[in-house]
Design a protein around this motif. Structure first.
Motif, PDB file in Angstrom:
ATOM      1  N   ARG A  47       0.812  -1.218   0.000  1.00  0.00           N
ATOM      2  CA  ARG A  47       0.000   0.000   0.000  1.00  0.00           C
ATOM      3  C   ARG A  47       0.848   1.273   0.000  1.00  0.00           C
ATOM      4  O   ARG A  47       0.561   2.232  -0.705  1.00  0.00           O
ATOM      5  CB  ARG A  47      -0.920  -0.020   1.231  1.00  0.00           C
ATOM      6  N   ASP A  48       1.911   1.294   0.820  1.00  0.00           N
ATOM      7  CA  ASP A  48       2.714   2.504   0.968  1.00  0.00           C
ATOM      8  C   ASP A  48       4.183   2.143   1.135  1.00  0.00           C
ATOM      9  O   ASP A  48       4.747   2.255   2.226  1.00  0.00           O
ATOM     10  CB  ASP A  48       2.223   3.311   2.181  1.00  0.00           C
ATOM     11  N   PRO A  49       4.826   1.706   0.046  1.00  0.00           N
ATOM     12  CA  PRO A  49       6.221   1.283   0.156  1.00  0.00           C
ATOM     13  C   PRO A  49       7.146   2.403   0.622  1.00  0.00           C
ATOM     14  O   PRO A  49       8.126   2.147   1.321  1.00  0.00           O
ATOM     15  CB  PRO A  49       6.571   0.810  -1.258  1.00  0.00           C
ATOM     16  N   GLU A  50       6.840   3.635   0.283  1.00  0.00           N
ATOM     17  CA  GLU A  50       7.686   4.754   0.722  1.00  0.00           C
ATOM     18  C   GLU A  50       7.736   4.830   2.241  1.00  0.00           C
ATOM     19  O   GLU A  50       8.808   4.994   2.844  1.00  0.00           O
ATOM     20  CB  GLU A  50       7.152   6.075   0.152  1.00  0.00           C
ATOM     21  N   LEU A  51       6.576   4.721   2.903  1.00  0.00           N
ATOM     22  CA  LEU A  51       6.519   4.792   4.357  1.00  0.00           C
ATOM     23  C   LEU A  51       7.273   3.635   4.992  1.00  0.00           C
ATOM     24  O   LEU A  51       8.071   3.829   5.919  1.00  0.00           O
ATOM     25  CB  LEU A  51       5.061   4.789   4.830  1.00  0.00           C
ATOM     26  N   VAL A  52       7.035   2.430   4.502  1.00  0.00           N
ATOM     27  CA  VAL A  52       7.663   1.247   5.085  1.00  0.00           C
ATOM     28  C   VAL A  52       9.176   1.314   4.926  1.00  0.00           C
ATOM     29  O   VAL A  52       9.928   1.092   5.890  1.00  0.00           O
ATOM     30  CB  VAL A  52       7.099  -0.036   4.457  1.00  0.00           C
ATOM     31  N   HIS A  53       9.647   1.649   3.728  1.00  0.00           N
ATOM     32  CA  HIS A  53      11.092   1.737   3.508  1.00  0.00           C
ATOM     33  C   HIS A  53      11.706   2.847   4.347  1.00  0.00           C
ATOM     34  O   HIS A  53      12.795   2.687   4.917  1.00  0.00           O
ATOM     35  CB  HIS A  53      11.381   1.957   2.026  1.00  0.00           C
ATOM     36  N   ARG A  54      11.030   3.981   4.447  1.00  0.00           N
ATOM     37  CA  ARG A  54      11.553   5.101   5.229  1.00  0.00           C
ATOM     38  C   ARG A  54      11.648   4.730   6.710  1.00  0.00           C
ATOM     39  O   ARG A  54      12.605   5.101   7.405  1.00  0.00           O
ATOM     40  CB  ARG A  54      10.659   6.322   5.030  1.00  0.00           C
ATOM     41  N   PHE A  55      10.662   4.004   7.198  1.00  0.00           N
ATOM     42  CA  PHE A  55      10.650   3.577   8.597  1.00  0.00           C
ATOM     43  C   PHE A  55      11.857   2.697   8.909  1.00  0.00           C
ATOM     44  O   PHE A  55      12.556   2.904   9.907  1.00  0.00           O
ATOM     45  CB  PHE A  55       9.347   2.833   8.891  1.00  0.00           C
ATOM     46  N   TYR A  56      12.124   1.710   8.043  1.00  0.00           N
ATOM     47  CA  TYR A  56      13.256   0.821   8.291  1.00  0.00           C
ATOM     48  C   TYR A  56      14.589   1.488   7.984  1.00  0.00           C
ATOM     49  O   TYR A  56      15.608   1.145   8.603  1.00  0.00           O
ATOM     50  CB  TYR A  56      13.068  -0.498   7.533  1.00  0.00           C
ATOM     51  N   ASP A  57      14.591   2.452   7.067  1.00  0.00           N
ATOM     52  CA  ASP A  57      15.813   3.244   6.854  1.00  0.00           C
ATOM     53  C   ASP A  57      16.206   3.956   8.139  1.00  0.00           C
ATOM     54  O   ASP A  57      17.390   4.018   8.502  1.00  0.00           O
ATOM     55  CB  ASP A  57      15.603   4.282   5.742  1.00  0.00           C
ATOM     56  N   ALA A  58      15.209   4.519   8.842  1.00  0.00           N
ATOM     57  CA  ALA A  58      15.478   5.242  10.087  1.00  0.00           C
ATOM     58  C   ALA A  58      16.004   4.293  11.158  1.00  0.00           C
ATOM     59  O   ALA A  58      16.923   4.628  11.916  1.00  0.00           O
ATOM     60  CB  ALA A  58      14.218   5.948  10.567  1.00  0.00           C
ATOM     61  N   ARG A  59      15.447   3.112  11.229  1.00  0.00           N
ATOM     62  CA  ARG A  59      15.912   2.127  12.208  1.00  0.00           C
ATOM     63  C   ARG A  59      17.328   1.664  11.882  1.00  0.00           C
ATOM     64  O   ARG A  59      18.154   1.464  12.770  1.00  0.00           O
ATOM     65  CB  ARG A  59      14.969   0.919  12.229  1.00  0.00           C
ATOM     66  N   ARG A  60      17.618   1.489  10.590  1.00  0.00           N
ATOM     67  CA  ARG A  60      18.957   1.072  10.179  1.00  0.00           C
ATOM     68  C   ARG A  60      19.976   2.157  10.520  1.00  0.00           C
ATOM     69  O   ARG A  60      21.077   1.869  11.013  1.00  0.00           O
ATOM     70  CB  ARG A  60      18.957   0.767   8.673  1.00  0.00           C
ATOM     71  N   ALA A  61      19.610   3.402  10.274  1.00  0.00           N
ATOM     72  CA  ALA A  61      20.512   4.514  10.572  1.00  0.00           C
ATOM     73  C   ALA A  61      20.794   4.609  12.071  1.00  0.00           C
ATOM     74  O   ALA A  61      21.892   5.006  12.478  1.00  0.00           O
ATOM     75  CB  ALA A  61      19.917   5.823  10.059  1.00  0.00           C
ATOM     76  N   GLN A  62      19.817   4.232  12.890  1.00  0.00           N
ATOM     77  CA  GLN A  62      19.986   4.303  14.340  1.00  0.00           C
ATOM     78  C   GLN A  62      21.123   3.411  14.822  1.00  0.00           C
ATOM     79  O   GLN A  62      21.770   3.700  15.841  1.00  0.00           O
ATOM     80  CB  GLN A  62      18.681   3.889  15.034  1.00  0.00           C
ATOM     81  N   LEU A  63      21.400   2.345  14.108  1.00  0.00           N
ATOM     82  CA  LEU A  63      22.406   1.387  14.553  1.00  0.00           C
ATOM     83  C   LEU A  63      23.805   1.983  14.592  1.00  0.00           C
ATOM     84  O   LEU A  63      24.671   1.483  15.317  1.00  0.00           O
ATOM     85  CB  LEU A  63      22.408   0.155  13.636  1.00  0.00           C
ATOM     86  N   THR A  64      24.057   3.033  13.838  1.00  0.00           N
ATOM     87  CA  THR A  64      25.399   3.614  13.814  1.00  0.00           C
ATOM     88  C   THR A  64      25.735   4.317  15.128  1.00  0.00           C
ATOM     89  O   THR A  64      26.900   4.551  15.421  1.00  0.00           O
ATOM     90  CB  THR A  64      25.547   4.622  12.660  1.00  0.00           C
ATOM     91  N   GLY A  65      24.733   4.646  15.926  1.00  0.00           N
ATOM     92  CA  GLY A  65      24.978   5.394  17.151  1.00  0.00           C
ATOM     93  C   GLY A  65      24.898   4.574  18.419  1.00  0.00           C
ATOM     94  O   GLY A  65      24.895   5.144  19.515  1.00  0.00           O
ATOM     95  N   ILE A  66      24.816   3.255  18.315  1.00  0.00           N
ATOM     96  CA  ILE A  66      24.673   2.404  19.495  1.00  0.00           C
ATOM     97  C   ILE A  66      25.773   1.348  19.516  1.00  0.00           C
ATOM     98  O   ILE A  66      26.378   1.041  18.485  1.00  0.00           O
ATOM     99  CB  ILE A  66      23.287   1.717  19.543  1.00  0.00           C
ATOM    100  N   GLU A  67      26.026   0.807  20.688  1.00  0.00           N
ATOM    101  CA  GLU A  67      27.066  -0.196  20.871  1.00  0.00           C
ATOM    102  C   GLU A  67      26.529  -1.372  21.676  1.00  0.00           C
ATOM    103  O   GLU A  67      25.589  -1.216  22.464  1.00  0.00           O
ATOM    104  CB  GLU A  67      28.275   0.407  21.611  1.00  0.00           C
ATOM    105  N   PRO A  68      27.122  -2.568  21.522  1.00  0.00           N
ATOM    106  CA  PRO A  68      26.731  -3.707  22.361  1.00  0.00           C
ATOM    107  C   PRO A  68      26.934  -3.375  23.831  1.00  0.00           C
ATOM    108  O   PRO A  68      27.858  -2.645  24.193  1.00  0.00           O
ATOM    109  CB  PRO A  68      27.677  -4.826  21.911  1.00  0.00           C
ATOM    110  N   ASN A  69      26.069  -3.902  24.682  1.00  0.00           N
ATOM    111  CA  ASN A  69      26.207  -3.676  26.120  1.00  0.00           C
ATOM    112  C   ASN A  69      26.758  -4.936  26.798  1.00  0.00           C
ATOM    113  O   ASN A  69      27.115  -5.916  26.139  1.00  0.00           O
ATOM    114  CB  ASN A  69      24.873  -3.223  26.720  1.00  0.00           C
ATOM    115  N   ALA A  70      26.813  -4.882  28.125  1.00  0.00           N
ATOM    116  CA  ALA A  70      27.422  -5.975  28.882  1.00  0.00           C
ATOM    117  C   ALA A  70      26.722  -7.313  28.657  1.00  0.00           C
ATOM    118  O   ALA A  70      27.363  -8.372  28.705  1.00  0.00           O
ATOM    119  CB  ALA A  70      27.416  -5.633  30.370  1.00  0.00           C
TER     120      ALA A  70
END
Length: 232
Positions: A47-70
């Motif tokens: 129905r809305d591939p732009e929204l779905v792709h944009r949502f997961y793009d944002a989640r993927r980008a978030q990974l660059t700012g986080i690190e594994p924890n204990a």
């Protein structure tokens, strides 16, 4: 407790929350502002591939700012030092287990850093944005989508998971809500086959009643303590 030769560990959103990854169901969860039906179903993608792709793009980008924890690091230590069988099954789509060093693991709900071709089924490692209509390197079709198991789709590697649960001496659930099936039923499968069961969670999950033991607290504290106990 029977002698432990084989361990299956299930991890959920709670293990990554301490790294700053927003949880699925919390009040500040990353689904806030989006109904699940808007971003995580095959119908939404159609129905809305732009929204779905944009949502997961944002989640993927978030990974660059986080690190594994204990907790991630402790499971990687278990992976490296445990002499018996081990399978870490994660419901998470981040790459924190891998970055911590775990190798004996699988992603049952897919991976943010992977693209799936809806035409030929090929998978491609993916780091940046994934616009709708991106061409598959394998077949050339403009059909790449996030390599995420949407609601209504079958989780990945279920045969391998079922086999490991049937052979496990110990099943450990870490940071899961106990509300999402089929993962919520793993404890019952493990119990049926005679495994001991342990829950490590911030608060009792929806399936706490099925565990022989539950320990409540932050994953970053509980998981290293448990791993140290197991490795002795």
């Amino acid at each position: 407790m029977r002698d432990i030769q084989s361990i299956v560990v299930l991890t959920g959103a709670g293990i990554s929350a301490e790294s700053g990854v927003a949880t699925f169901r919390g009040p500040g969860g990353l689904w806030e502002g989006h109904r699940v039906e808007d971003v995580c179903t095959p119908q939404a993608l159609q129905r809305d591939p732009e929204l779905v792709h944009r949502f997961y793009d944002a989640r993927r980008a978030q990974l660059t700012g986080i690190e594994p924890n204990a907790a991630h690091l402790a499971l990687a230590r278990l992976d490296a030092e445990w002499p018996g069988e081990l399978l870490i099954v994660t419901q998470n789509v981040d790459d924190l287990h891998e970055r911590a060093g775990a190798t004996r693991m699988l992603h049952m709900h897919g991976e943010l850093k992977s693209a799936l071709c809806a035409a030929c089924g090929a998978r491609e490692p993916w780091e940046g944005a994934l616009p709708p209509g991106s061409a598959c390197p394998a077949c050339g079709t403009a059909a790449l989508r996030p390599d995420i198991v949407f609601f209504g789709e079958m989780p990945y590697r279920m045969e391998a998971i079922d086999r490991a649960l049937g052979e496990a001496d110990l099943f450990v659930s870490i940071g899961t809500s106990g509300a999402v099936y089929p993962a919520a039923g793993f404890v019952q499968t493990a119990r049926y086959h005679g495994a001991d069961t342990l829950e490590l969670n911030l608060e009792p999950s929806g399936g706490s009643i099925w565990f022989a033991e539950s320990r409540m607290g932050p994953a970053g504290v509980l998981v290293p303590e448990w791993v140290a106990q197991v490795l002795g």
